[in-house]
Every structure is written in C-alpha cells, then in structure tokens.
Motif scaffolding. Structure first.
Motif, mmCIF file in Angstrom:
data_model
loop_
_atom_site.group_PDB
_atom_site.id
_atom_site.type_symbol
_atom_site.label_atom_id
_atom_site.label_comp_id
_atom_site.label_asym_id
_atom_site.label_seq_id
_atom_site.Cartn_x
_atom_site.Cartn_y
_atom_site.Cartn_z
ATOM 1 N N PRO A 83 62.888 16.235 -21.087
ATOM 2 C CA PRO A 83 63.847 17.187 -21.659
ATOM 3 C C PRO A 83 63.605 18.603 -21.152
ATOM 4 N N PRO A 84 64.645 19.395 -21.017
ATOM 5 C CA PRO A 84 64.485 20.776 -20.513
ATOM 6 C C PRO A 84 63.553 21.604 -21.384
ATOM 7 N N GLU A 85 63.533 21.357 -22.695
ATOM 8 C CA GLU A 85 62.669 22.145 -23.572
ATOM 9 C C GLU A 85 61.198 21.954 -23.210
ATOM 10 N N ILE A 86 60.817 20.697 -22.925
ATOM 11 C CA ILE A 86 59.415 20.417 -22.576
ATOM 12 C C ILE A 86 59.072 21.049 -21.227
ATOM 13 N N VAL A 87 60.011 20.975 -20.257
ATOM 14 C CA VAL A 87 59.762 21.561 -18.942
ATOM 15 C C VAL A 87 59.554 23.067 -19.049
ATOM 16 N N SER A 88 60.419 23.732 -19.791
ATOM 17 C CA SER A 88 60.282 25.179 -19.948
ATOM 18 C C SER A 88 58.981 25.541 -20.659
ATOM 19 N N LYS A 89 58.579 24.732 -21.627
ATOM 20 C CA LYS A 89 57.323 24.999 -22.328
ATOM 21 C C LYS A 89 56.130 24.834 -21.393
ATOM 22 N N GLU A 90 56.158 23.792 -20.548
ATOM 23 C CA GLU A 90 55.066 23.596 -19.590
ATOM 24 C C GLU A 90 55.005 24.748 -18.589
ATOM 25 N N GLU A 91 56.153 25.194 -18.096
ATOM 26 C CA GLU A 91 56.158 26.314 -17.161
ATOM 27 C C GLU A 91 55.615 27.574 -17.816
ATOM 28 N N GLU A 92 55.960 27.786 -19.078
ATOM 29 C CA GLU A 92 55.441 28.958 -19.791
ATOM 30 C C GLU A 92 53.932 28.897 -19.945
ATOM 31 N N LEU A 93 53.420 27.699 -20.284
ATOM 32 C CA LEU A 93 51.972 27.536 -20.426
ATOM 33 C C LEU A 93 51.261 27.724 -19.085
ATOM 34 N N GLU A 94 51.831 27.176 -18.008
ATOM 35 C CA GLU A 94 51.236 27.348 -16.690
ATOM 36 C C GLU A 94 51.201 28.824 -16.295
ATOM 37 N N ALA A 95 52.258 29.563 -16.602
ATOM 38 C CA ALA A 95 52.277 31.001 -16.294
ATOM 39 C C ALA A 95 51.199 31.736 -17.087
ATOM 40 N N GLN A 96 51.025 31.366 -18.355
ATOM 41 C CA GLN A 96 49.987 32.000 -19.170
ATOM 42 C C GLN A 96 48.596 31.692 -18.622
ATOM 43 N N VAL A 97 48.375 30.428 -18.232
ATOM 44 C CA VAL A 97 47.063 30.058 -17.658
ATOM 45 C C VAL A 97 46.802 30.835 -16.374
ATOM 46 N N LYS A 98 47.822 30.956 -15.514
ATOM 47 C CA LYS A 98 47.665 31.692 -14.262
ATOM 48 C C LYS A 98 47.348 33.161 -14.533
ATOM 49 N N GLU A 99 48.030 33.762 -15.503
ATOM 50 C CA GLU A 99 47.783 35.163 -15.830
ATOM 51 C C GLU A 99 46.377 35.359 -16.392
ATOM 52 N N LEU A 100 45.948 34.458 -17.283
ATOM 53 C CA LEU A 100 44.599 34.564 -17.843
ATOM 54 C C LEU A 100 43.537 34.366 -16.769
ATOM 55 N N LYS A 101 43.782 33.441 -15.846
ATOM 56 C CA LYS A 101 42.825 33.230 -14.750
ATOM 57 C C LYS A 101 42.720 34.466 -13.876
ATOM 58 N N ASP A 102 43.857 35.107 -13.591
ATOM 59 C CA ASP A 102 43.841 36.326 -12.782
ATOM 60 C C ASP A 102 43.084 37.439 -13.511
ATOM 61 N N GLN A 103 43.319 37.570 -14.809
ATOM 62 C CA GLN A 103 42.598 38.587 -15.584
ATOM 63 C C GLN A 103 41.095 38.321 -15.596
ATOM 64 N N LEU A 104 40.725 37.038 -15.708
ATOM 65 C CA LEU A 104 39.303 36.687 -15.699
ATOM 66 C C LEU A 104 38.654 37.037 -14.370
ATOM 67 N N LEU A 105 39.328 36.708 -13.264
ATOM 68 C CA LEU A 105 38.776 37.018 -11.945
ATOM 69 C C LEU A 105 38.647 38.523 -11.746
ATOM 70 N N ARG A 106 39.637 39.268 -12.189
ATOM 71 C CA ARG A 106 39.564 40.725 -12.076
ATOM 72 C C ARG A 106 38.418 41.290 -12.907
ATOM 73 N N SER A 107 38.253 40.741 -14.107
ATOM 74 C CA SER A 107 37.166 41.207 -14.970
ATOM 75 C C SER A 107 35.809 40.908 -14.351
ATOM 76 N N LEU A 108 35.656 39.700 -13.785
ATOM 77 C CA LEU A 108 34.387 39.357 -13.128
ATOM 78 C C LEU A 108 34.123 40.259 -11.926
ATOM 79 N N ALA A 109 35.177 40.565 -11.158
ATOM 80 C CA ALA A 109 35.007 41.451 -10.002
ATOM 81 C C ALA A 109 34.603 42.853 -10.442
ATOM 82 N N GLU A 110 35.221 43.349 -11.521
ATOM 83 C CA GLU A 110 34.864 44.677 -12.027
ATOM 84 C C GLU A 110 33.426 44.702 -12.540
ATOM 85 N N GLN A 111 33.017 43.626 -13.219
ATOM 86 C CA GLN A 111 31.636 43.561 -13.689
ATOM 87 C C GLN A 111 30.656 43.538 -12.528
ATOM 88 N N ASP A 112 30.990 42.784 -11.479
ATOM 89 C CA ASP A 112 30.110 42.731 -10.318
ATOM 90 C C ASP A 112 30.015 44.092 -9.637
#
Length: 245
Positions: A83-112
C-alpha cells in the motif's frame, strides 16, 4: 439368421417331415423378413447404447484429465503490492535514519578534530611554555658574547701583565657555556655561523657584500646569533651574505 434357424428347427420337430419342409420353405421369406425387422428394431438401441457408453467414457476421461490439470496447477501467487501508506512511511523512516547517520558522523568528526586540537595545544604548551622566558634571556646571551668578543686577543696572551682580565674573561666564558647548556636542556639552540648557507627561514640578511674568497649565498658576517626553540625559530640570525656577481 439365428432366429430363422430356430423357427426352422421348431417347425421341423412338430410337423411331419414332408409337410414341415413345404411349410417352412413357403414361410422362409416371411420368417427372414421378421427376423430382419426384429434385428433392425434392436440394432439402433444397441448402437445408441454403445455410442452413449463411448461418449460417457470420453466425458469421464476428460473430466478426470481436467481435475488432474487443476490439481497440478499451482494457485496464483498472492498480490505483493504494498500500500502507498506503508511505502511512504518506509521512505520517511529511511530519510530519518540517513539524517541521523549523517549527524552522527559529523559529531564524531568534530570530536576527533577537537581531540587533535587539544592534544596539539597541550604539546605546544609543553614545548613553548618557556618561550617568553627564553626570549628574555636571549639578550643576556648576546651581552655575554659581546663581552667576550671585546677582549683583545693580545691581552689574553699576556696573562702575566693582565691576570685580572684573564680571570674575568674565563669567568664570563664559563657563564656563557653554562647558559648555553641550560638553553639546550630546554630545547633552545643557538645557531648562525660564518660559512653557513643562507636560509631565509632562519636568517635575516641585513646586507650583501662581495668577497672573492667565499662563495655566493653564504653567511659572511654574523651580527647577532639566532635561536630556535624545539626546532621552531625563536629569533632569526642577523647576518651579512656574500654576493660576488
């Protein structure tokens, strides 16, 4: 033909032979006609029954084959459409995971980066903590060097005539040596001698003059010694360089 033979046999057994033979012979056409009528009456039923059985058998075989085909065929796969609702929800979750991963990498780089900068600052503080103190002592070293250079060599050779001057010179020389050892033990090194190759990172050229006895680009005169603190120039040497051409 079987019915005709039966009637002929019965007639022969009941009548005298002469009479029976005549009667039978006269009745043969009629008997044959009746036998054919009886056979014709029963033939369609027999043929129809045979055809009915044949068609029924074929139908049974076709039904059995169709049932076998139906059993052998796999059921159609269920629809896997998401169903389109499930697809849109998965895409939203994937975008959130990608954003959190980018923030984590940036934070680790700043700490280093912060850790490396802190380590460098600590190391610089250890190595160059005495920079200002050492700079204040450079003039003392320069004055001791000037004092030694101001004594004429002839006066030093005649120690009997100038015993006090000889002792003073020796005391100043020992003081300078002790100061230089203290400098070296703390990473402060004196450099700049006549004949050294000119290096703009370590020397400050105050003048240029020709001297055929020396090569171009070398130090001909040293007006003030240079000092480096832990391989970093603390004060460049003030020199005059040779330029013949």
């Amino acid at each position: 033909m079987a019915s005709t033979r039966t009637v002929f046999a019965l007639s022969s057994s009941l009548l005298p032979k002469t009479v029976s033979r005549q009667i039978v012979r006269s009745r043969i056409p009629e008997i044959s006609q009746n036998a054919l009528s009886i056979r014709a009456a029963f033939a369609p039923q027999t043929s129809m029954r045979f055809l009915s059985d044949y068609y029924n058998t074929d139908k049974k075989d076709e039904a059995a084959a169709a049932a076998t085909d139906n059993d052998s065929q796999e059921p159609p796969p269920e629809s896997t459409t998401v169903p389109p609702e499930i697809v849109s929800k998965e895409e939203e979750l994937e975008a959130q995971v990608k954003e959190l991963k980018d923030q984590l990498l940036r934070s680790l780089a700043e700490q280093d980066n912060t850790r490396r900068i802190a380590q460098r600052d600590v190391q610089d503080a250890r190595q160059y903590a005495i920079k200002s103190f050492a700079k204040s002592l450079l003039d003392v070293s320069d004055n001791l060097t000037r004092a030694l250079e101001s004594v004429p060599k002839e006066a030093l050779d005649d120690k009997e005539a100038n015993p006090v001057l000889g002792s003073l010179y020796e005391g100043i020389h020992l003081t300078e040596m002790g100061l230089n050892k203290a400098f070296e033990s703390n990473g402060l090194v004196k450099y700049g001698n006549v004949g050294d190759k000119f290096d703009p990172n370590q020397h400050e050229a105050l003048m240029q003059y020709p001297d055929p006895s020396k090569n171009d680009g070398v130090v001909g005169q040293v007006m003030k010694k240079g000092f480096s603190l832990n391989k970093r120039v603390l004060r460049p040497a003030e020199v005059g360089i040779i330029k013949n051409n």
